[in-house]
Design a protein around this motif. Sequence first.
Motif, PDB file in Angstrom:
ATOM      1  N   GLY A  81       0.831  -1.200   0.000  1.00 47.91           N
ATOM      2  CA  GLY A  81       0.000   0.000   0.000  1.00 47.91           C
ATOM      3  C   GLY A  81       0.858   1.241   0.000  1.00 47.91           C
ATOM      4  O   GLY A  81       2.054   1.216  -0.292  1.00 47.91           O
ATOM      5  N   GLY A  82       0.231   2.374   0.310  1.00 45.63           N
ATOM      6  CA  GLY A  82       0.943   3.637   0.296  1.00 45.63           C
ATOM      7  C   GLY A  82       2.068   3.679   1.326  1.00 45.63           C
ATOM      8  O   GLY A  82       2.019   3.011   2.352  1.00 45.63           O
ATOM      9  N   ILE A  83       3.099   4.484   1.026  1.00 40.97           N
ATOM     10  CA  ILE A  83       4.227   4.605   1.943  1.00 40.97           C
ATOM     11  C   ILE A  83       4.536   6.071   2.208  1.00 40.97           C
ATOM     12  O   ILE A  83       4.261   6.948   1.384  1.00 40.97           O
ATOM     13  N   GLU A  84       5.089   6.312   3.364  1.00 42.69           N
ATOM     14  CA  GLU A  84       5.670   7.608   3.713  1.00 42.69           C
ATOM     15  C   GLU A  84       7.008   7.300   4.368  1.00 42.69           C
ATOM     16  O   GLU A  84       7.073   6.588   5.367  1.00 42.69           O
ATOM     17  N   ILE A  85       8.076   7.815   3.786  1.00 41.66           N
ATOM     18  CA  ILE A  85       9.420   7.501   4.262  1.00 41.66           C
ATOM     19  C   ILE A  85      10.206   8.779   4.476  1.00 41.66           C
ATOM     20  O   ILE A  85      10.110   9.726   3.688  1.00 41.66           O
ATOM     21  N   VAL A  86      10.950   8.811   5.553  1.00 40.35           N
ATOM     22  CA  VAL A  86      11.865   9.914   5.829  1.00 40.35           C
ATOM     23  C   VAL A  86      13.162   9.298   6.314  1.00 40.35           C
ATOM     24  O   VAL A  86      13.166   8.215   6.923  1.00 40.35           O
ATOM     25  N   GLY A  87      14.276   9.944   6.017  1.00 40.93           N
ATOM     26  CA  GLY A  87      15.527   9.332   6.444  1.00 40.93           C
ATOM     27  C   GLY A  87      16.735  10.192   6.200  1.00 40.93           C
ATOM     28  O   GLY A  87      16.648  11.358   5.810  1.00 40.93           O
ATOM     29  N   ALA A  88      17.895   9.592   6.448  1.00 41.76           N
ATOM     30  CA  ALA A  88      19.186  10.253   6.282  1.00 41.76           C
ATOM     31  C   ALA A  88      20.117   9.345   5.500  1.00 41.76           C
ATOM     32  O   ALA A  88      20.175   8.142   5.756  1.00 41.76           O
ATOM     33  N   HIS A  89      20.818   9.938   4.555  1.00 44.11           N
ATOM     34  CA  HIS A  89      21.814   9.219   3.768  1.00 44.11           C
ATOM     35  C   HIS A  89      23.180   9.733   4.195  1.00 44.11           C
ATOM     36  O   HIS A  89      23.485  10.915   4.050  1.00 44.11           O
ATOM     37  N   PHE A  90      24.000   8.852   4.778  1.00 45.81           N
ATOM     38  CA  PHE A  90      25.294   9.271   5.315  1.00 45.81           C
ATOM     39  C   PHE A  90      26.354   9.362   4.224  1.00 45.81           C
ATOM     40  O   PHE A  90      26.278   8.677   3.201  1.00 45.81           O
ATOM     41  N   THR A  91      27.352  10.194   4.446  1.00 47.83           N
ATOM     42  CA  THR A  91      28.537  10.155   3.603  1.00 47.83           C
ATOM     43  C   THR A  91      29.287   8.861   3.890  1.00 47.83           C
ATOM     44  O   THR A  91      29.010   8.160   4.869  1.00 47.83           O
ATOM     45  N   VAL A  92      30.267   8.548   3.062  1.00 44.21           N
ATOM     46  CA  VAL A  92      30.928   7.251   3.180  1.00 44.21           C
ATOM     47  C   VAL A  92      31.584   7.054   4.547  1.00 44.21           C
ATOM     48  O   VAL A  92      31.605   5.945   5.083  1.00 44.21           O
ATOM     49  N   LEU A  93      32.087   8.131   5.154  1.00 44.69           N
ATOM     50  CA  LEU A  93      32.721   8.026   6.466  1.00 44.69           C
ATOM     51  C   LEU A  93      31.852   8.572   7.594  1.00 44.69           C
ATOM     52  O   LEU A  93      32.253   8.545   8.757  1.00 44.69           O
ATOM     53  N   GLY A  94      30.651   9.029   7.252  1.00 41.72           N
ATOM     54  CA  GLY A  94      29.845   9.739   8.232  1.00 41.72           C
ATOM     55  C   GLY A  94      29.160   8.888   9.276  1.00 41.72           C
ATOM     56  O   GLY A  94      29.065   9.274  10.443  1.00 41.72           O
ATOM     57  N   ALA A  95      28.653   7.725   8.891  1.00 41.02           N
ATOM     58  CA  ALA A  95      27.830   6.932   9.811  1.00 41.02           C
ATOM     59  C   ALA A  95      28.588   6.525  11.066  1.00 41.02           C
ATOM     60  O   ALA A  95      28.001   6.448  12.152  1.00 41.02           O
TER      61      ALA A  95
END
Length: 255
Positions: free
Chosen positions: A64-78
Amino acid sequence: MRPYIKMYFYGRDTRPPLVQRIVPNGETGLCFYRGNKVTYSGVGEVGSCFASQTMHYIDIKAHGGIEIVGAHFTVLGARMFLPAPLNEYTNRILSVDDVGLGELERHVMEAATADECWGRMDSFFLHSLMRNDADELNLRRLHRAISYGIGHLDTVRIGVVATEACLSERQLGRLFSSFVGLSPKDYLRLQRYHKTLADMKSCRADNVTLTEIAWRNGYYDLSHFSSDFRKISGYSPSRLLDISENDGDEVGWRI
């Protein structure tokens, strides 16, 4: 936050594609599904998660329907926000509680708008940075290694990358695994895959063969070229070129 967070994202779709394929790009991310959960292939139903490093694609099925929020880290950021080295999470989709981010999930789920979600994430990560001491010397070494490796993808040798970073191969491998979650070799394989795919797209209108594109990107035989593409994306190079529609999309890891 730019050295650590590549971008925050938000999406809402009442009729999403039934299945979306995600291809690894050497970076990690946090996903909070506000509403219906989704199913990750090989994992099961997921609400909120940390997507770790992997060399294999993953299919995400919507219900069904989705609502997504998030963060994409830099390669060394996480690594700056997680309680353990990145290699302890490799090849796993983990709940946010498993990586010490359950409090952030509660903040995000309580937010009324996308802007409020991003503001709460920004505040949470900023406070986390203030509590942590960055290993500046080794971060600079790893940045140098990554920059050199990406600049020489067609001819790169890990020993040379280590020398550029003023490290032994063993030291580079240990640091890279801890901060990135992949070996230097596997990380650079992913970067070569994405560069090669970008070259394939840019040459679509020209009379350039896949063999020539593969050769100039450091694939010295077609079986190696095809094997890498199938492992990472699940498709042969020619098939992937036919179905890839996200030209110019900053999120180049979606198919």
